[in-house]
Design a protein around this motif. Structure first.
Motif, PDB file in Angstrom:
ATOM      1  N   UNK A 121       0.845  -1.188   0.000  1.00  0.00           N
ATOM      2  CA  UNK A 121       0.000   0.000   0.000  1.00  0.00           C
ATOM      3  C   UNK A 121       0.885   1.243   0.000  1.00  0.00           C
ATOM      4  N   UNK A 122       0.657   2.116  -0.978  1.00  0.00           N
ATOM      5  CA  UNK A 122       1.494   3.305  -1.116  1.00  0.00           C
ATOM      6  C   UNK A 122       0.641   4.564  -1.255  1.00  0.00           C
ATOM      7  N   UNK A 123       1.245   5.713  -0.932  1.00  0.00           N
ATOM      8  CA  UNK A 123       0.590   7.002  -1.118  1.00  0.00           C
ATOM      9  C   UNK A 123       0.567   7.347  -2.603  1.00  0.00           C
ATOM     10  N   UNK A 124      -0.561   7.848  -3.089  1.00  0.00           N
ATOM     11  CA  UNK A 124      -0.673   8.284  -4.480  1.00  0.00           C
ATOM     12  C   UNK A 124       0.007   9.644  -4.635  1.00  0.00           C
ATOM     13  N   UNK A 125      -0.339  10.598  -3.793  1.00  0.00           N
ATOM     14  CA  UNK A 125       0.458  11.814  -3.638  1.00  0.00           C
ATOM     15  C   UNK A 125       1.488  11.483  -2.556  1.00  0.00           C
ATOM     16  N   UNK A 126       2.769  11.393  -2.884  1.00  0.00           N
ATOM     17  CA  UNK A 126       3.769  10.876  -1.947  1.00  0.00           C
ATOM     18  C   UNK A 126       3.881  11.671  -0.650  1.00  0.00           C
ATOM     19  N   UNK A 127       4.273  10.982   0.399  1.00  0.00           N
ATOM     20  CA  UNK A 127       4.399  11.591   1.723  1.00  0.00           C
ATOM     21  C   UNK A 127       5.328  12.795   1.698  1.00  0.00           C
ATOM     22  N   UNK A 128       6.526  12.638   1.127  1.00  0.00           N
ATOM     23  CA  UNK A 128       7.499  13.735   1.123  1.00  0.00           C
ATOM     24  C   UNK A 128       6.954  14.958   0.385  1.00  0.00           C
ATOM     25  N   UNK A 129       6.272  14.717  -0.717  1.00  0.00           N
ATOM     26  CA  UNK A 129       5.693  15.825  -1.489  1.00  0.00           C
ATOM     27  C   UNK A 129       4.603  16.519  -0.685  1.00  0.00           C
ATOM     28  N   UNK A 130       3.749  15.737  -0.017  1.00  0.00           N
ATOM     29  CA  UNK A 130       2.642  16.315   0.751  1.00  0.00           C
ATOM     30  C   UNK A 130       3.137  17.134   1.938  1.00  0.00           C
ATOM     31  N   UNK A 131       4.165  16.645   2.601  1.00  0.00           N
ATOM     32  CA  UNK A 131       4.733  17.386   3.733  1.00  0.00           C
ATOM     33  C   UNK A 131       5.306  18.708   3.250  1.00  0.00           C
ATOM     34  N   UNK A 132       6.053  18.657   2.146  1.00  0.00           N
ATOM     35  CA  UNK A 132       6.654  19.871   1.594  1.00  0.00           C
ATOM     36  C   UNK A 132       5.591  20.864   1.164  1.00  0.00           C
ATOM     37  N   UNK A 133       4.480  20.344   0.621  1.00  0.00           N
ATOM     38  CA  UNK A 133       3.394  21.217   0.145  1.00  0.00           C
ATOM     39  C   UNK A 133       2.531  21.741   1.285  1.00  0.00           C
ATOM     40  N   UNK A 134       2.686  21.177   2.485  1.00  0.00           N
ATOM     41  CA  UNK A 134       1.937  21.652   3.641  1.00  0.00           C
ATOM     42  C   UNK A 134       0.530  21.107   3.757  1.00  0.00           C
ATOM     43  N   UNK A 135       0.247  19.989   3.095  1.00  0.00           N
ATOM     44  CA  UNK A 135      -1.077  19.390   3.204  1.00  0.00           C
ATOM     45  C   UNK A 135      -1.251  18.746   4.577  1.00  0.00           C
ATOM     46  N   UNK A 136      -2.480  18.654   5.029  1.00  0.00           N
ATOM     47  CA  UNK A 136      -2.762  18.073   6.339  1.00  0.00           C
ATOM     48  C   UNK A 136      -2.501  16.575   6.332  1.00  0.00           C
ATOM     49  N   UNK A 137      -1.789  16.110   7.362  1.00  0.00           N
ATOM     50  CA  UNK A 137      -1.493  14.689   7.478  1.00  0.00           C
ATOM     51  C   UNK A 137      -2.781  13.871   7.544  1.00  0.00           C
ATOM     52  N   UNK A 138      -3.797  14.417   8.202  1.00  0.00           N
ATOM     53  CA  UNK A 138      -5.073  13.721   8.318  1.00  0.00           C
ATOM     54  C   UNK A 138      -5.607  13.321   6.939  1.00  0.00           C
ATOM     55  N   UNK A 139      -5.308  14.135   5.947  1.00  0.00           N
ATOM     56  CA  UNK A 139      -5.768  13.829   4.590  1.00  0.00           C
ATOM     57  C   UNK A 139      -4.782  12.948   3.836  1.00  0.00           C
ATOM     58  N   UNK A 140      -3.525  13.403   3.709  1.00  0.00           N
ATOM     59  CA  UNK A 140      -2.612  12.678   2.824  1.00  0.00           C
ATOM     60  C   UNK A 140      -2.235  11.298   3.348  1.00  0.00           C
ATOM     61  N   UNK A 141      -2.338  11.091   4.675  1.00  0.00           N
ATOM     62  CA  UNK A 141      -2.003   9.772   5.208  1.00  0.00           C
ATOM     63  C   UNK A 141      -3.241   8.888   5.391  1.00  0.00           C
ATOM     64  N   UNK A 142      -4.402   9.371   4.978  1.00  0.00           N
ATOM     65  CA  UNK A 142      -5.623   8.572   5.102  1.00  0.00           C
ATOM     66  C   UNK A 142      -5.730   7.593   3.943  1.00  0.00           C
ATOM     67  N   UNK A 143      -6.664   6.685   4.065  1.00  0.00           N
ATOM     68  CA  UNK A 143      -6.863   5.671   3.025  1.00  0.00           C
ATOM     69  C   UNK A 143      -7.278   6.287   1.692  1.00  0.00           C
ATOM     70  N   UNK A 144      -7.810   7.509   1.732  1.00  0.00           N
ATOM     71  CA  UNK A 144      -8.208   8.181   0.485  1.00  0.00           C
ATOM     72  C   UNK A 144      -6.996   8.372  -0.427  1.00  0.00           C
ATOM     73  N   UNK A 145      -5.818   8.542   0.141  1.00  0.00           N
ATOM     74  CA  UNK A 145      -4.600   8.796  -0.634  1.00  0.00           C
ATOM     75  C   UNK A 145      -3.712   7.554  -0.734  1.00  0.00           C
ATOM     76  N   UNK A 146      -4.277   6.376  -0.547  1.00  0.00           N
ATOM     77  CA  UNK A 146      -3.466   5.155  -0.591  1.00  0.00           C
ATOM     78  C   UNK A 146      -4.050   4.142  -1.557  1.00  0.00           C
ATOM     79  N   UNK A 147      -3.165   3.305  -2.093  1.00  0.00           N
ATOM     80  CA  UNK A 147      -3.609   2.287  -3.047  1.00  0.00           C
ATOM     81  C   UNK A 147      -2.550   1.199  -3.169  1.00  0.00           C
ATOM     82  N   UNK A 148      -2.927  -0.001  -3.585  1.00  0.00           N
ATOM     83  CA  UNK A 148      -1.933  -1.068  -3.754  1.00  0.00           C
ATOM     84  C   UNK A 148      -1.150  -0.906  -5.055  1.00  0.00           C
ATOM     85  N   UNK A 149       0.180  -0.990  -4.960  1.00  0.00           N
ATOM     86  CA  UNK A 149       1.068  -0.904  -6.115  1.00  0.00           C
ATOM     87  C   UNK A 149       2.243  -1.852  -5.942  1.00  0.00           C
ATOM     88  N   UNK A 150       2.833  -2.243  -7.037  1.00  0.00           N
ATOM     89  CA  UNK A 150       4.011  -3.109  -6.998  1.00  0.00           C
ATOM     90  C   UNK A 150       5.257  -2.276  -6.697  1.00  0.00           C
TER      91      UNK A 150
END
Length: 239
Positions: A121-150
């Motif tokens: 399970x990975x972030x679609x908008x990556x963690x490092x990018x979201x932190x740098x952009x100042x997005x709320x962790x509650x959003x970017x680390x939620x299941x809404x921003x995650x998906x299964x990838x190889x």
């Protein structure tokens, strides 16, 4: 699995294979998962579910207590931050069921292929990018921003914006934009918002898509999509 096994033992294979039985079992299963109905002491629920489901399958019109009592709140999407809950695992299973395709390899992520190369399970908008952009962790680390990838897709994503890593994936996988678009959209993602790095638009669109597949699985409406609490949490209603 315990009540399901008991129900199957009682009704037998021929009854189990009937489409009506499959529909009854499917709604009960997904209501139990998404409603997180098996989180505590379960012995009474086992007994109730076995009694209710067997009676309903045999033609007795009875309310299935787990189906009746279950509900999924729209704001629960934000609190699903780790893999520990049944609802988190259930939503990921529903994404798999949509036949989501790996960004790099394009293969459908199903159980057979997952045995060869396990997705994660990975972030679609990556963690490092979201932190740098100042997005709320509650959003970017939620299941809404995650998906299964190889793993190969995750390596290509790195910490870059979607508009950047999508070009890298197209180059490394030798695919065009239309092919990548189809792969990304198979994960219930709004590709236009994704490719434009429009996090808020992407986030709301994916939340709505996840709620739609949850409603379909449960056979019930998510009642609070337009509630004040949901609007406060997401900035808009999700109806």
């Amino acid at each position: 699995m315990i009540p399901l096994a008991a129900i199957c033992a009682v009704i037998g294979k021929s009854e189990f294979d009937k489409p009506r039985t499959q529909d009854i079992l499917s709604q009960w299963f997904w209501c139990g998962i998404m409603g997180e109905m098996y989180g505590g002491a379960n012995e009474s629920r086992y007994a109730n579910d076995i009694d209710d489901i067997v009676n309903l399958i045999r033609g007795n019109i009875v309310p299935v207590r787990t189906v009746t009592a279950s509900f999924f709140s729209a704001t629960r999407l934000l609190s699903l931050q780790t893999r520990n809950s049944a609802a988190y695992k259930g939503i990921m299973a529903l994404i798999y069921r949509e036949q989501c395709r790996d960004f790099m390899k394009g293969i459908t992520m199903d159980l057979v292929k997952s045995m060869d190369e396990s997705p994660d399970i990975h972030h679609i908008f990556p963690e490092a990018y979201c932190i740098k952009a100042g997005y709320k962790r509650e959003k970017w680390n939620s299941i809404v921003n995650k998906t299964p990838l190889l793993p190969a897709s995750n390596r290509s994503i790195g910490g870059s914006a979607p508009s950047v890593y999508s070009k890298k994936i197209m180059r490394e996988a030798s695919i065009d934009a239309d092919t990548l678009k189809a792969r990304v959209e198979s994960h219930l993602v709004d590709y236009e918002a994704f490719a434009a790095d429009d996090f808020e638009r992407y986030f709301i669109a994916r939340a709505k898509s996840l709620l739609a597949v949850i409603e379909k699985a449960m056979g019930k409406t998510v009642a609070d999509k337009a509630s004040e609490q949901t609007i406060h949490a997401f900035g808009v209603g999700l109806e």
